[in-house]
Structures are given as C-alpha cells and as structure tokens.
Design a protein around this motif. Sequence first.
Motif, PDB file in Angstrom:
ATOM      1  N   LYS A 301       6.017  -2.264   9.112  1.00  0.00           N
ATOM      2  CA  LYS A 301       5.480  -3.303   8.240  1.00  0.00           C
ATOM      3  C   LYS A 301       4.308  -4.067   8.867  1.00  0.00           C
ATOM      4  CE  LYS A 301       7.546  -6.684   5.154  1.00  0.00           C
ATOM      5  NZ  LYS A 301       8.840  -7.192   4.717  1.00  0.00           N
ATOM      6  N   ASP A 302       4.412  -4.343  10.149  1.00  0.00           N
ATOM      7  CA  ASP A 302       3.367  -5.116  10.844  1.00  0.00           C
ATOM      8  C   ASP A 302       1.996  -4.447  10.804  1.00  0.00           C
ATOM      9  OD1 ASP A 302       5.123  -7.074  11.441  1.00  0.00           O
ATOM     10  OD2 ASP A 302       5.367  -6.560  13.569  1.00  0.00           O
ATOM     11  N   ASN A 303       1.971  -3.138  10.603  1.00  0.00           N
ATOM     12  CA  ASN A 303       0.684  -2.426  10.599  1.00  0.00           C
ATOM     13  C   ASN A 303       0.114  -2.219   9.195  1.00  0.00           C
ATOM     14  OD1 ASN A 303       1.381  -2.231  13.263  1.00  0.00           O
ATOM     15  ND2 ASN A 303       1.847  -0.039  13.224  1.00  0.00           N
ATOM     16  N   VAL A 304       0.862  -2.646   8.182  1.00  0.00           N
ATOM     17  CA  VAL A 304       0.470  -2.332   6.804  1.00  0.00           C
ATOM     18  C   VAL A 304      -0.913  -2.884   6.446  1.00  0.00           C
ATOM     19  CG1 VAL A 304       0.986  -2.806   4.364  1.00  0.00           C
ATOM     20  CG2 VAL A 304       2.788  -1.974   5.861  1.00  0.00           C
ATOM     21  N   VAL A 305      -1.151  -4.152   6.754  1.00  0.00           N
ATOM     22  CA  VAL A 305      -2.417  -4.781   6.360  1.00  0.00           C
ATOM     23  C   VAL A 305      -3.607  -4.057   7.002  1.00  0.00           C
ATOM     24  CG1 VAL A 305      -3.784  -6.902   6.496  1.00  0.00           C
ATOM     25  CG2 VAL A 305      -1.365  -7.018   5.891  1.00  0.00           C
ATOM     26  N   GLU A 306      -3.460  -3.781   8.291  1.00  0.00           N
ATOM     27  CA  GLU A 306      -4.543  -3.117   9.016  1.00  0.00           C
ATOM     28  C   GLU A 306      -4.801  -1.700   8.484  1.00  0.00           C
ATOM     29  OE1 GLU A 306      -4.339  -3.996  13.294  1.00  0.00           O
ATOM     30  OE2 GLU A 306      -5.215  -2.002  13.610  1.00  0.00           O
ATOM     31  N   VAL A 307      -3.726  -0.962   8.259  1.00  0.00           N
ATOM     32  CA  VAL A 307      -3.879   0.428   7.814  1.00  0.00           C
ATOM     33  C   VAL A 307      -4.412   0.477   6.375  1.00  0.00           C
ATOM     34  CG1 VAL A 307      -2.625   2.568   7.293  1.00  0.00           C
ATOM     35  CG2 VAL A 307      -2.177   1.353   9.426  1.00  0.00           C
ATOM     36  N   LEU A 308      -3.934  -0.432   5.529  1.00  0.00           N
ATOM     37  CA  LEU A 308      -4.448  -0.467   4.152  1.00  0.00           C
ATOM     38  C   LEU A 308      -5.930  -0.794   4.125  1.00  0.00           C
ATOM     39  CD1 LEU A 308      -1.824  -2.163   1.796  1.00  0.00           C
ATOM     40  CD2 LEU A 308      -2.703   0.175   1.704  1.00  0.00           C
ATOM     41  N   SER A 309      -6.351  -1.697   4.988  1.00  0.00           N
ATOM     42  CA  SER A 309      -7.784  -2.040   4.985  1.00  0.00           C
ATOM     43  C   SER A 309      -8.617  -0.873   5.517  1.00  0.00           C
ATOM     44  CB  SER A 309      -8.061  -3.336   5.746  1.00  0.00           C
ATOM     45  OG  SER A 309      -7.494  -3.269   7.016  1.00  0.00           O
ATOM     46  N   LEU A 310      -8.034  -0.103   6.415  1.00  0.00           N
ATOM     47  CA  LEU A 310      -8.702   1.112   6.894  1.00  0.00           C
ATOM     48  C   LEU A 310      -8.920   2.092   5.732  1.00  0.00           C
ATOM     49  CD1 LEU A 310      -9.463   2.804   9.609  1.00  0.00           C
ATOM     50  CD2 LEU A 310      -7.217   3.838   9.262  1.00  0.00           C
ATOM     51  N   PHE A 311      -7.860   2.297   4.933  1.00  0.00           N
ATOM     52  CA  PHE A 311      -7.988   3.212   3.792  1.00  0.00           C
ATOM     53  C   PHE A 311      -8.999   2.683   2.774  1.00  0.00           C
ATOM     54  CE2 PHE A 311      -3.350   4.533   4.670  1.00  0.00           C
ATOM     55  CZ  PHE A 311      -3.771   5.536   5.540  1.00  0.00           C
ATOM     56  N   LEU A 312      -8.950   1.376   2.522  1.00  0.00           N
ATOM     57  CA  LEU A 312      -9.873   0.794   1.544  1.00  0.00           C
ATOM     58  C   LEU A 312     -11.321   0.933   1.991  1.00  0.00           C
ATOM     59  CD1 LEU A 312      -7.898  -2.393   0.443  1.00  0.00           C
ATOM     60  CD2 LEU A 312      -8.461  -0.385  -0.959  1.00  0.00           C
ATOM     61  N   LYS A 313     -11.525   0.814   3.313  1.00  0.00           N
ATOM     62  CA  LYS A 313     -12.870   0.942   3.865  1.00  0.00           C
ATOM     63  C   LYS A 313     -13.381   2.371   3.668  1.00  0.00           C
ATOM     64  CE  LYS A 313     -14.608   0.843   8.303  1.00  0.00           C
ATOM     65  NZ  LYS A 313     -14.203   0.684   9.698  1.00  0.00           N
ATOM     66  N   HIS A 314     -12.492   3.335   3.841  1.00  0.00           N
ATOM     67  CA  HIS A 314     -12.904   4.734   3.748  1.00  0.00           C
ATOM     68  C   HIS A 314     -12.884   5.293   2.333  1.00  0.00           C
ATOM     69  CE1 HIS A 314     -13.485   5.884   7.996  1.00  0.00           C
ATOM     70  NE2 HIS A 314     -12.800   4.761   8.180  1.00  0.00           N
ATOM     71  N   PHE A 315     -12.162   4.634   1.441  1.00  0.00           N
ATOM     72  CA  PHE A 315     -12.147   5.072   0.033  1.00  0.00           C
ATOM     73  C   PHE A 315     -12.504   3.879  -0.850  1.00  0.00           C
ATOM     74  CE2 PHE A 315      -9.133   7.767   2.307  1.00  0.00           C
ATOM     75  CZ  PHE A 315      -9.601   9.028   1.985  1.00  0.00           C
ATOM     76  N   PRO A 316     -13.734   3.351  -0.709  1.00  0.00           N
ATOM     77  CA  PRO A 316     -14.063   2.127  -1.434  1.00  0.00           C
ATOM     78  C   PRO A 316     -14.040   2.336  -2.943  1.00  0.00           C
ATOM     79  CG  PRO A 316     -16.028   3.057  -0.406  1.00  0.00           C
ATOM     80  CD  PRO A 316     -14.866   3.873   0.066  1.00  0.00           C
ATOM     81  N   GLY A 317     -13.503   1.339  -3.608  1.00  0.00           N
ATOM     82  CA  GLY A 317     -13.503   1.354  -5.067  1.00  0.00           C
ATOM     83  C   GLY A 317     -12.548   2.360  -5.683  1.00  0.00           C
ATOM     84  N   GLN A 318     -11.781   3.075  -4.856  1.00  0.00           N
ATOM     85  CA  GLN A 318     -10.875   4.076  -5.425  1.00  0.00           C
ATOM     86  C   GLN A 318      -9.489   3.490  -5.613  1.00  0.00           C
ATOM     87  OE1 GLN A 318     -10.890   8.063  -3.933  1.00  0.00           O
ATOM     88  NE2 GLN A 318     -12.999   7.861  -3.228  1.00  0.00           N
ATOM     89  N   ASP A 319      -8.835   4.004  -6.632  1.00  0.00           N
ATOM     90  CA  ASP A 319      -7.507   3.498  -6.962  1.00  0.00           C
ATOM     91  C   ASP A 319      -6.470   4.226  -6.109  1.00  0.00           C
ATOM     92  OD1 ASP A 319      -5.387   2.291  -8.114  1.00  0.00           O
ATOM     93  OD2 ASP A 319      -5.402   3.544  -9.909  1.00  0.00           O
ATOM     94  N   ILE A 320      -6.219   3.697  -4.942  1.00  0.00           N
ATOM     95  CA  ILE A 320      -5.224   4.299  -4.053  1.00  0.00           C
ATOM     96  C   ILE A 320      -3.918   3.536  -4.211  1.00  0.00           C
ATOM     97  CG2 ILE A 320      -4.569   4.474  -1.632  1.00  0.00           C
ATOM     98  CD1 ILE A 320      -7.291   5.543  -1.027  1.00  0.00           C
TER      99      ILE A 320
END
Length: 335
Positions: A301-320
């Motif tokens: 759980k502690d890594n969720v925010v960081e990992v989600l922001s990583l995905f958002l950075k690499h898939f901008p604007g996509q509905d993940i």
Amino acid sequence: VLASVTCSAPVNIAVIKYWGKRDEKLILPLNSSLSGTLHQDDLKTTTTIVASESFTEDALWLNGKKEDINAVRYQNVLNAIRSRATKLTDKKHFVHIASINNFPTAAGLASSASGYCCLVFTLAQLYGVDGDISAIARMGSGSACRSMFGGFVKWEMGQKEDGSDSVAIQVQPEQHWPEMNIIVLVVNDKKKETSSTDGMQKSAATSVMMKERCAVTVPQRMKDIEEAIKNKDFETFGDITMKDSDDFHEVCATTTPPIYYLNDTSRYIINLINRYNKASGSIKCAYTFDAGPNACVYLPKDNVVEVLSLFLKHFPGQDISTYYRGPKENIAAIE
Ligand code: DP6
C-alpha cells in the motif's frame, strides 16, 4: 418459485501460474498454482439462481446473453452439485441462472474464475451442499477453485486420478497481509485470440520448457512464495511473481505454433517496472500477466501513490483502471 439465491465471488490473480492439464475432463493440472483473491467489491461476478417447478428446462444467461447450458463444463458442475444435494431433492424442477460480471469478460482478467466459482457456490447454497466445493468449481474452470477463498490461496495439483485431492487451500487469510494491494492496468479489453484452455493444451504438447517447469521450477517456487507470504517478505514475493510470469510467457512463446499474449504496451510496462525497481534499489512492485496483455501489479500500500504516478506519467491522459484488494470476506450470499 421453490427457492432463489444470489451470491457474488471475486476474481483471483495467480502469482504461480496454472498452465497445462493432466486430465482434460476433470480439469486436473500439471502443476500446483497460487493466487491472491481480489476485494469482493472490485472485480466480481454476481449470480442469481431460481429453482421452479414451472420452468421447462435449465437455462443460463451470462451478462444478459443466453448461453448453452448443455455445454460440457456447465453440465459437469450441475451434475456434481445435484449428486450431493440435500435440498430440493423431492421436487421435480429446473433452474434459471443469471450471471453478471462488473468487468469485461474474456479480457484475460480471469472472468471464468469468478464466474465458475460463483456459479458453483450459488448452486451449493441452493441445493444445500456442504464440504469442499472447490473441486466442483475446478471442473468448470481450473483457476475458479482458487476464488473460493479470500487472501492467498493455493490449488494443490493432487495425485489421485479422480481429482478428489486437487483442491483449493487457503494459504493465508485476507487479514494476514492487508497492506498488499493490486493495480490492474487494462491495456486491452478485447477477447483474447487463444483461450487459456487451448493455449495450455498446445503448450503441454509442444513446449520444451514444460517438463522442467512442472517437475522442478514450480514445486520450488510454491514453497518459497508460501514462505514469503507468511513472512510478508515483498522482496521475495515480487521476485518470484515476476519470474513466474516471465517463464509462463516464455512457455507460451516456445509452444508450436508460438502463442503471444503480451503486446508492446505489456512489454513497455515490464521494462518500466524493472527499471523503476532497479533505480529504487529494491522491489517496489511486481507485475504479472495472465493469458492476455493486461498487467496486474502487486504492491504494498505504501508504494501505491508513487507507482500510480509513474504509470500516469508514462500513459498520460489514458484511462488506466485501478483496483485494490482489501481484507474482506471473499464470497457473500446476498440473499
Ligand atoms: C494463465 O482456469 O482459464 O490465468 O481450466 O481450461 O478453464 P481452464 O483454464 P483457466 O486458466 C487460467 C490460466 C492462467 C493462470 C492461472 O490463473 O493460474
């Protein structure tokens, strides 16, 4: 109406993959497997079954579409449940079954697992069947037996020819490691080209990797990952999870003709996570892919925010889409 029951059952995501059968009819596997069960409210199947003396036949609807109830897997589970029935035995009747998923079917998101688990569980309530029913769910779809329990669950391959010891066993309950979360990255929700059933049959027949995998690699990994789960050792858990996913897709690639479930986006996610873990100096999240391109990412759980922001950075604007597993009862009888 004689009786009516509604239940729901969640999806499970394997970290040690089931791939290959030693018995096609009973659905007995060539190797044991292990999975985490998702939170009931996230990815699930809900099934209502009504029994009535006025119905003229058994019938089943999946997401509103009428299915062929005479299909062998439906018949196998129906007959297995009815042979153990303690209720409705004195009344001539048929059942109508309606099942819905709250996520795309056949997208490699293990809908057959929650689907058959839910069907068997709901039938068992209706017919008053006690004792282990995971072996019945297994006859619908192998991976379905693991959705019978929450937390971490193994499916023991078993040795007996009748399959009576090929059952699901809870390794740790949902309360044991509530910090564990899962993110599902929906890369593609179209139906996959090669079904798991076909794919594993072809791999078992042709992949040179199968023998070693079943005899050596998986038995060792089952022991190691069970220990890692017990100790809440994410480093080991994540390492084994990614290795087993990689090996499973290698087995598919060494099948004749080769089977490719991953696409460019899947491979991009694999590289991204490996680079991120390396840069972090420890395993922060672990990917695993079933028979499709969608990524399931296990992480504390502690890594969720960081990992989600990583995905958002690499898939901008996509509905993940994201889903989390939490500590909750896995199967519920709603009525
Ligand atoms: C890659 O349980 O769908 O998801 O038993 O033929 O119905 P059948 O196959 P199925 O296979 C699932 C394969 C997998 C790995 C896993 O869930 O363990």
